[in-house]
Enzyme design. Structure first.
Site, PDB file in Angstrom:
ATOM      1  N   HIS A   1      -3.446  -0.316  -7.731  1.00 56.20           N
ATOM      2  CA  HIS A   1      -4.516   0.327  -8.495  1.00 56.20           C
ATOM      3  C   HIS A   1      -5.449   1.084  -7.557  1.00 56.20           C
ATOM      4  O   HIS A   1      -6.378   0.490  -7.002  1.00 56.20           O
ATOM      5  CB  HIS A   1      -5.318  -0.728  -9.261  1.00 56.20           C
TER       6      HIS A   1
ATOM      7  N   GLU B   1      -7.835   2.955  -8.223  1.00 56.06           N
ATOM      8  CA  GLU B   1      -9.227   2.915  -8.715  1.00 56.06           C
ATOM      9  C   GLU B   1      -9.918   1.606  -8.343  1.00 56.06           C
ATOM     10  O   GLU B   1     -11.117   1.456  -8.543  1.00 56.06           O
ATOM     11  CB  GLU B   1      -9.269   3.161 -10.235  1.00 56.06           C
TER      12      GLU B   1
ATOM     13  N   CYS C   1       0.373   1.647 -11.860  1.00 52.46           N
ATOM     14  CA  CYS C   1       0.816   0.297 -12.222  1.00 52.46           C
ATOM     15  C   CYS C   1       1.783   0.314 -13.405  1.00 52.46           C
ATOM     16  O   CYS C   1       2.937   0.675 -13.235  1.00 52.46           O
ATOM     17  CB  CYS C   1      -0.390  -0.616 -12.467  1.00 52.46           C
TER      18      CYS C   1
END
Lengths: 255, 205
Positions: free
Chosen positions: B181, B183, B79
């Site tokens: 993202h 994650e 990001c």
């Protein structure tokens, strides 16, 4: 194409998930970590946790809950409820939350929105608005309530939504107090009025009873995401049921 | 050794959790020396690019990251960790960034809801080990208000539609960076981290 988000909401009190009808008569519906994991595996797009414990001990419990969930669940997590200071927000973010939802604290101190957005970025700051229709007015309008819907404020919901966004809110979580807990559909006039008034995503909340209700919130209400609690918790509909239904009706959904 | 740059990014915890979940023990890179010792370096990020640049400079990490990448070592930017690689960003009235990838960072068009927030598809433009086991068109979680435009379009490894077509994965040799993202992107996202770490391990002389 950006998909519409389906967001289960878990109200947490003293480390346990509870959800009630119109904010009272709470009923226990499980362990937050286990529920979060189930929703993750079922394909929820995001999770919202509202900490309805108002005590400092409850807050500590919630930080631990968020820590444990973020180790198991790899999707966005929003935490709200009783977070009044930048330090409260920071603690939750460090524990693994992605977004912080503020409601009463933002109404009492709108500067908190700007401060939070400057500090952590607008994408972290969700302003939750509890709104109720004003009866007997010739023009359709909604009044903002605070303190879990207990106290009327003098704010108009649409004006407050615009102000919150101008101050730096990256998303709005909009709950219709009239519809919440009744499972008879969202207030889509409210959803639409707010969604068209602001340039940030709007999560519609309050009133989901059947999958058609979620569809209407996304289409008639023009919401970017739908939040629901009891429709999921008691296993009447799985996330998958609802996603399949919405997909059949032509809504872009993550599979 | 997997190292994650710790400059106070909001999503640091989530990135650590993802890497730990995959069975690795990441190290936090807090100094320039830590960065230069990394076997695989992850630069997390969320929020404002200018703020990230300021933190990296203050901690003396900016030149270490530039040197690490110039040496062709395995790097994953997430990001804002993608955006700061560029020459400059329009964000906050305009700021210089690391200048590692020629190009600019622009604001998303105002007729769209900003931020671009939610799950969106990534169309894979090239075959690459970072996509191993990730279906073309898989959904990833995005949250950003600015997007990158590399001068060299050949670096665009993944694209995503949000009113316009944006570069969502950028690859240049051992440098991989995503606008989304991983994650926060479920199993597909974990796969990206796993693929990156495996690539880094294979890269060892």
């Amino acid at each position: 194409m950006l998909t519409k988000r389906i967001i289960p909401c878990l109200d947490v009190k003293d480390g346990r998930v509870v959800k009630g009808k119109s904010f009272i008569n709470l009923r226990d519906a499980g362990d937050p970590v286990a529920l979060a994991k189930t929703y993750y595996e079922e394909g929820a797009d995001e999770l919202v946790f509202l900490d309805i414990t108002a005590t400092p001990e409850g807050r500590d419990t919630m930080v631990g809950v968020v820590e444990r969930i973020s180790q198991e669940v790899f999707m966005p997590l929003t935490v709200g409820g009783g977070l009044r200071k930048i330090d409260d927000m920071r603690r939750m973010l460090l524990a693994g939350a992605d977004k912080i939802s503020i409601n009463t604290a933002a109404v009492l101190n709108p500067g908190l929105i700007r401060e939070g957005a400057d500090r952590f970025g607008s994408q972290c700051i969700v302003v939750a608005i509890d709104a109720r229709r004003v009866k007997g007015d010739s023009q359709l309008r909604w009044q903002v309530y605070t303190h879990s819907g207990q106290k009327p404020s003098d704010l108009d919901a649409i004006e407050w939504a615009k102000e919150a966004v101008a101050l730096g809110a990256g998303e709005l979580l909009l709950t219709s107090m009239d519809a919440d807990g009744h499972r008879a559909g969202y207030d889509n006039e409210l959803n639409r009025a707010i969604s068209e008034a602001v340039g940030v995503p709007v999560i519609a909340s309050g009133g989901a009873g059947i999958p058609e209700d979620l569809y209407q919130a996304l289409v008639s209400g023009r919401a970017d995401a739908v939040l629901a609690a009891s429709i999921f918790h008691y296993e009447e509909y799985s996330i998958d049921n609802i996603k399949s239904y919405l997909e059949r009706r032509g809504i872009p959904i993550r599979r | 050794m997997v190292s994650i740059v710790d400059y106070g990014a909001g999503n640091l915890r989530s990135v650590i959790n993802a890497v730990v979940k995959l069975g690795y023990q990441p190290k936090l890179a807090v100094t320039a020396e830590d960065v230069l010792e990394a076997g695989a370096l992850i630069l997390p990020g969320v929020g404002a690019a200018a703020h990230t640049m300021h933190s990296l400079k203050r901690l003396g990490l900016d030149s270490a990251i530039s040197r690490y990448i110039a040496e062709g070592r395995p790097f994953l930017g997430i990001c804002i960790g993608l955006q700061v690689l560029f020459s400059s960003t329009e964000e906050g009235g305009g700021h210089d960034c690391l200048g590692i990838v020629p190009g600019v960072v622009k604001r998303l068009p105002d007729n769209l809801k900003i931020p671009h927030m939610g799950w969106n598809q990534v169309k894979q433009k090239i075959e690459h080990p970072i996509f191993n086991g990730v279906p073309d068109g898989a959904n990833f979680y995005f949250v950003h208000s600015y997007y990158v435009e590399p001068d060299d379009r050949a670096l665009v490894a993944g694209e995503t539609e949000y009113g316009i077509t944006i570069c969502s994965v950028l690859i240049r040799d051992n440098l991989v960076a995503t606008q989304f993202h991983p994650e926060k992107s479920g199993e597909a996202g974990l796969k990206i981290y796993d693929n990156f770490i495996r690539m880094a391990q294979q890269d060892k002389p």
